[in-house]
Write an enzyme that holds these catalytic residues in place. Structure first.
Site, short mmCIF file in Angstrom:
data_model
loop_
_atom_site.label_atom_id
_atom_site.label_comp_id
_atom_site.label_asym_id
_atom_site.label_seq_id
_atom_site.Cartn_x
_atom_site.Cartn_y
_atom_site.Cartn_z
N SER A 119 42.61 -7.09 -49.28
CA SER A 119 42.11 -8.31 -48.61
C SER A 119 42.44 -8.32 -47.14
O SER A 119 41.69 -8.86 -46.33
CB SER A 119 42.76 -9.55 -49.21
OG SER A 119 42.44 -9.70 -50.55
N HIS A 140 35.61 -5.26 -51.07
CA HIS A 140 36.38 -6.50 -51.26
C HIS A 140 35.61 -7.44 -52.18
O HIS A 140 34.64 -8.08 -51.77
CB HIS A 140 36.64 -7.15 -49.90
CG HIS A 140 37.53 -8.34 -49.98
ND1 HIS A 140 37.16 -9.59 -49.54
CD2 HIS A 140 38.78 -8.49 -50.49
CE1 HIS A 140 38.15 -10.43 -49.75
NE2 HIS A 140 39.14 -9.80 -50.32
N GLU A 152 32.20 -7.46 -50.18
CA GLU A 152 32.16 -7.01 -48.80
C GLU A 152 32.53 -5.52 -48.75
O GLU A 152 33.50 -5.11 -49.40
CB GLU A 152 33.16 -7.80 -47.96
CG GLU A 152 32.76 -9.26 -47.81
CD GLU A 152 33.85 -10.08 -47.14
OE1 GLU A 152 33.68 -10.44 -45.97
OE2 GLU A 152 34.88 -10.36 -47.79
N ASN A 190 36.85 -14.17 -45.29
CA ASN A 190 38.17 -14.79 -45.05
C ASN A 190 38.38 -15.15 -43.59
O ASN A 190 39.24 -15.99 -43.28
CB ASN A 190 39.29 -13.88 -45.55
CG ASN A 190 39.48 -14.03 -47.06
OD1 ASN A 190 39.05 -15.02 -47.65
ND2 ASN A 190 40.13 -13.06 -47.69
#
Ligand SMILES: NC(=O)c1ccc[n+]([C@@H]2O[C@H](COP(=O)([O-])OP(=O)(O)OC[C@H]3O[C@@H](n4cnc5c(N)ncnc54)[C@H](O)[C@@H]3O)[C@@H](O)[C@H]2O)c1
Length: 291
Positions: A119, A140, A152, A190
């Site tokens: 992450s 991801h 991702e 994120n």
């Protein structure tokens, strides 16, 4: 059903979810972990999820049974030798991930795709543990992996074009939508989700609404399938805290810094669905990836 073999290393929250995605898509799937109890728990999670999907009519009982049969557990990395794709979902620790990729060098074939589900760490940094960094790709998955469509894809500095293309084809075969991004902290989602979640938590702490009213406001106004507090409870408050801190440390932008309410909830052990209590109380509900 595909004749390809996929291995998932790390049988925790993400590894078990990713194993569901693989087995459900017709791949023979090896779920590996250093910890035998984690392997057993991971396998049980996958089987429970598939059985529950059949109960809900999302797949037929024979399909669910066939997917469960495609899954096997492992604590020996040597079992991964025949894998065409290895997805790494171990602890978010650079040395642990680099060490794993170094070990895989002498186990898997020269064409095996090596995926990392990190992450917050650098894909290039993780790939430097391998002498085949050209086939290491960041993939991801969003949590919960069996339910969320997006993955991702972040190529590292030395990722080869063929490995990136093969990765996207593979994700399509899993019925995932892939978006390519850069190997930068937080990738795409994120980078804006963490600051937004922090601001929503701060709004709750400031008394602008209740957990229920803020979730209702977001779902009603923005059309999100679930409110931010439901989502944070699935992700886990400890995970949110860790990801937010790591992004803050790398980007030095205060909007990533987790608000005090997160620290209080983590200290109290109110981590979300996995412990039965977070922003909401889950004492009586099932723990199957929010289903
Ligand atoms: N939890 C999330 O919401 C989320 C979302 C997207 C990505 N991620 C990333 O996915 C990865 C896994 O996260 P998680 O939440 O599933 O963690 P987790 O702690 O639930 O599971 C990690 C598992 O890895 C195992 N493990 C550790 N070292 C190992 C090794 N060398 N070989 C084999 N197994 C090993 C542990 O025993 C554990 O079972 C992390 O990189 C994390 O950043 C997490």
């Amino acid at each position: 059903m595909s004749d390809k073999i996929v291995a998932v290393v790390g049988a925790g929250t993400m590894g078990s979810g990713i194993a569901i995605v693989m087995a459900r898509s017709g791949y023979r799937t090896i779920l590996n972990d250093v910890d035998a109890d984690r392997v057993e728990n991971g396998l049980a999670t996958v089987r429970d999820f598939l059985a529950h999907s059949a109960e809900l009519g999302k797949m037929s009982r024979p399909e669910a049974d066939a997917a469960a049969d495609r899954l096997e557990g492992s604590t020996d990395l040597g079992d991964l030798a025949p894998a065409d794709v290895v997805v790494e979902a171990v602890f978010e620790n650079l040395e642990v991930k680099q060490d794993l990729f170094a070990k895989l060098d002498s186990i898997v074939s020269g064409r095996t795709l090596l995926h990392t589900n990190t992450s917050t760490l650098s894909v290039t940094g993780i790939a430097s543990g391998s002498s085949h960094s050209e086939r290491v790709v960041g993939t991801h998955y969003c949590n919960p992996a069996p339910l969320m469509k997006l993955v991702e894809v972040a190529p590292g500095r030395h990722t080869a074009d063929w490995a990136l293309e093969a990765t996207r084809e593979f994700l399509t075969s899993l019925n995932k939508t892939s978006v390519v991004t850069k190997d930068r902290p937080g990738f795409i989602v994120n980078r804006f989700l963490i600051p937004w979640e922090n601001s929503v938590i701060a709004a709750l702490d400031a008394g602008l609404g209740t957990v229920e009213s803020i979730d209702a406001a977001v779902t009603g106004a923005l059309g999100h399938p679930m409110g931010p507090f439901r989502l944070l409870d699935i992700v886990g408050l400890d995970i949110h805290q860790q990801v937010a801190m790591r992004l803050y440390e790398q980007l030095r932008d205060p909007k990533f810094y987790p608000p005090p309410m997160v620290d209080r909830m983590v200290a109290a052990g109110d981590l979300g669905r996995k412990v039965g209590r977070g922003f909401y109380d889950y004492a009586d509900s099932r723990q199957l990836f929010g289903s």
